[in-house]
Design a protein around this motif. Structure first.
Motif, PDB file in Angstrom:
ATOM      1  N   SER A  58      10.930  75.000  25.092  1.00 18.73           N
ATOM      2  CA  SER A  58      10.949  74.276  26.365  1.00 18.73           C
ATOM      3  C   SER A  58       9.587  74.201  27.037  1.00 18.73           C
ATOM      4  O   SER A  58       9.346  73.290  27.828  1.00 18.73           O
ATOM      5  N   ASP A  72       4.209  68.083  24.228  1.00 22.98           N
ATOM      6  CA  ASP A  72       4.939  67.140  23.381  1.00 22.98           C
ATOM      7  C   ASP A  72       4.521  67.279  21.921  1.00 22.98           C
ATOM      8  O   ASP A  72       5.368  67.286  21.014  1.00 22.98           O
ATOM      9  N   LYS A  91      12.764  62.611  24.768  1.00 26.67           N
ATOM     10  CA  LYS A  91      12.788  62.621  26.233  1.00 26.67           C
ATOM     11  C   LYS A  91      14.073  63.252  26.757  1.00 26.67           C
ATOM     12  O   LYS A  91      14.041  64.080  27.671  1.00 26.67           O
ATOM     13  N   ASP A  92      15.203  62.895  26.164  1.00 26.74           N
ATOM     14  CA  ASP A  92      16.482  63.438  26.622  1.00 26.74           C
ATOM     15  C   ASP A  92      16.609  64.916  26.293  1.00 26.74           C
ATOM     16  O   ASP A  92      17.150  65.700  27.084  1.00 26.74           O
ATOM     17  N   GLN A 132      14.178  67.146  25.984  1.00 34.57           N
ATOM     18  CA  GLN A 132      13.302  67.918  26.853  1.00 34.57           C
ATOM     19  C   GLN A 132      13.798  67.928  28.298  1.00 34.57           C
ATOM     20  O   GLN A 132      13.535  68.874  29.039  1.00 34.57           O
ATOM     21  N   ARG A 133      14.556  66.915  28.679  1.00 33.53           N
ATOM     22  CA  ARG A 133      15.116  66.865  30.041  1.00 33.53           C
ATOM     23  C   ARG A 133      16.404  67.674  30.150  1.00 33.53           C
ATOM     24  O   ARG A 133      16.618  68.381  31.151  1.00 33.53           O
ATOM     25  N   ASP A 134      17.272  67.607  29.144  1.00 35.86           N
ATOM     26  CA  ASP A 134      18.633  68.126  29.272  1.00 35.86           C
ATOM     27  C   ASP A 134      18.882  69.450  28.566  1.00 35.86           C
ATOM     28  O   ASP A 134      19.834  70.155  28.914  1.00 35.86           O
ATOM     29  N   GLU A 167      17.666  73.086  27.943  1.00 37.09           N
ATOM     30  CA  GLU A 167      16.728  74.027  28.547  1.00 37.09           C
ATOM     31  C   GLU A 167      15.824  74.688  27.511  1.00 37.09           C
ATOM     32  O   GLU A 167      14.684  75.032  27.811  1.00 37.09           O
ATOM     33  N   ASN A 220      24.021  60.873  34.453  1.00 31.97           N
ATOM     34  CA  ASN A 220      23.843  61.568  33.175  1.00 31.97           C
ATOM     35  C   ASN A 220      25.193  62.083  32.708  1.00 31.97           C
ATOM     36  O   ASN A 220      25.507  63.276  32.798  1.00 31.97           O
ATOM     37  N   THR A 250      25.357  64.941  29.872  1.00 31.30           N
ATOM     38  CA  THR A 250      25.093  66.298  30.328  1.00 31.30           C
ATOM     39  C   THR A 250      26.282  66.866  31.080  1.00 31.30           C
ATOM     40  O   THR A 250      26.631  68.047  30.922  1.00 31.30           O
TER      41      THR A 250
END
Length: 316
Positions: A14, A18, A61-62, A64-66, A68, A223, A226
Motif C-alpha cells: 500500500s 506506482d 487505480k481501483d 490502490q484506492r480500495d 488497503e 463505489n 467496495t
C-alpha cells in the motif's frame, strides 16, 4: 499453490510508488503461480488450484484506492475461497482494450484452458465490468457477474455518458467490442447497479435485451463494489457463481446483509428523512435498533417521539 500471498511474510504494497507496486506484483504469485506481462499496461496473474476459475478484471487505480494492502481483490478471494483465479490487470485507464489482451484470450480459448474447470466466472466492476462482459465470449457457458459496468464508450451507443469522454479515443469497435453482445453465450449474467447513479443505470439497461438479470442496489453510494465487499456479499455471490448457482434470487438472499451495514442504514434513514416520512423513519429506527445499537437511530427515534408528544399537547 504457494507464493507470497499465502506467506506470513506477505508484503504490504500500500505504501509503494506506482512503479514499485507494479514491480512487486510477480512476487505475490511466484513461485507456484504465474505472472505474465501482456504489454506495457496490462498483465495477468494466475493463482490457486481450485476446481472453479474466476476471471477477475481489475485496474491499478481501483486496487490502490480500495484495497488497503494494495493486493488485487481476486487474489485474496481465491486464497479465502480455495478457488483458482486469473487476475487481468490494467495499469492505466484502458478498459482492457489492447491487442495483447485480445491475443491473451485467444490463446486461452485455443489451448482449451477454460475446459479444465468445473465452472468459470467472469467478474469486474466499472471498466472491469465492461471487460468481464466483453471477454466472456471466449468461454461460452461461463457465468458473468458485473458491478456498475459500462456497456461501451463508443459515441454510437453511449454519447450520453460524459464521464469518460477522453477514453473514447481508445476505440470500442471491432473485436471484443460491444459488451452486451458478448454475453449472449454466457450461462447466466447478473448486473448489479445503483439506480441513483443515472449513467450506471443507463449502461445497465443496455444489457437487458440479452437476457441478463439486473439487480438494483440502492443507497450504497458510487463505489458499489467496495460496499458489497465490506458486507461480505461479494464473496458470497462469487462463491455461488463458482458453484454454478449465480442468480438474482441468490444474490437477493445474500444482499439481506445490508440490513446490518451502517452506511446503508444511514443512507436509508437520510432518504426517508428528506421525504419527511415520519412513520417510515420510525420503522427504520426501530427495525435497526432491534438488531444493533446505532446512536443516530436512537437519537432520531427519540426526536420523533418528542415531536409526537409535542403535537399531542398542542392538540389537547
Amino acid at each position: 499453490m504457494t507464493g507470497l500471498l499465502s506467506s506470513p511474510d506477505r508484503p504490504d504494497l500500500s505504501e509503494l510508488s506506482d512503479a514499485d507496486w507494479a514491480a512487486a506484483l510477480p512476487q505475490l504469485v511466484e513461485p507456484g503461480g504465474q505472472f505474465l506481462a501482456l504489454d506495457d499496461t496490462h498483465c495477468a496473474m494466475m493463482f490457486g488450484n481450485g476446481p472453479g476459475l474466476l476471471m477477475s478484471f481489475e485496474s491499478a487505480k481501483d486496487i490502490q484506492r480500495d484495497q488497503e494492502d494494495g493486493i488485487p481483490f481476486g487474489l485474496k478471494y481465491a486464497e479465502r475461497a480455495g478457488a483458482t483465479v486469473i487476475v487481468v490487470l490494467s495499469l492505466e485507464d484502458t478498459w482492457f482494450r489492447s491487442e495483447a489482451v485480445f491475443d491473451f484470450f485467444d490463446g486461452l480459448t485455443d489451448e482449451d484452458v477454460f475446459e479444465d474447470f468445473d465452472h468459470v466466472t467472469f467478474f469486474g466492476a466499472g471498466p472491469g465490468g465492461y471487460a468481464a462482459a466483453a471477454y466472456s465470449v471466449s468461454a461460452p457457458g461461463a457465468d458473468v457477474l458485473l458491478i456498475s459496468p459500462q456497456a461501451t464508450l463508443s459515441s454510437t451507443y453511449a454519447e450520453w455518458d460524459p464521464r469518460f469522454y477522453s477514453a473514447r479515443r481508445i476505440g470500442f469497435d471491432g473485436r471484443y467490442g460491444y459488451a452486451p453482445e458478448m454475453i449472449e453465450a454466457a450461462r447466466n449474467t447478473l448486473v448489479l447497479y445503483n439506480p441513483e447513479n443515472e449513467f450506471d443505470a443507463m449502461h445497465a439497461a443496455l444489457f437487458a435485451r440479452h437476457g441478463a438479470e439486473r439487480f438494483r442496489c440502492r443507497y450504497l453510494g458510487r463505489n458499489l463494489a467496495t460496499a458489497l465487499e465490506d458486507m461480505n456479499v461479494l464473496d458470497t455471490c462469487l462463491t455461488q457463481a463458482l458453484a454454478g448457482d449465480l442468480s438474482a434470487a441468490g444474490f437477493a438472499r445474500a444482499y439481506r446483509a445490508r440490513r446490518d451495514h451502517p452506511p446503508y442504514l444511514r443512507a436509508l434513514l437520510r432518504e426517508v428523512s428528506d421525504q419527511d416520512r415520519s412513520l417510515m423513519m420510525e420503522w427504520v429506527c426501530r427495525n435497526t435498533l432491534a438488531r444493533r445499537p446505532m446512536p443516530i437511530m436512537r437519537k432520531t427515534l427519540q426526536r420523533l417521539q418528542e415531536r409526537r408528544e409535542d403535537a399531542q399537547q398542542v392538540a389537547e
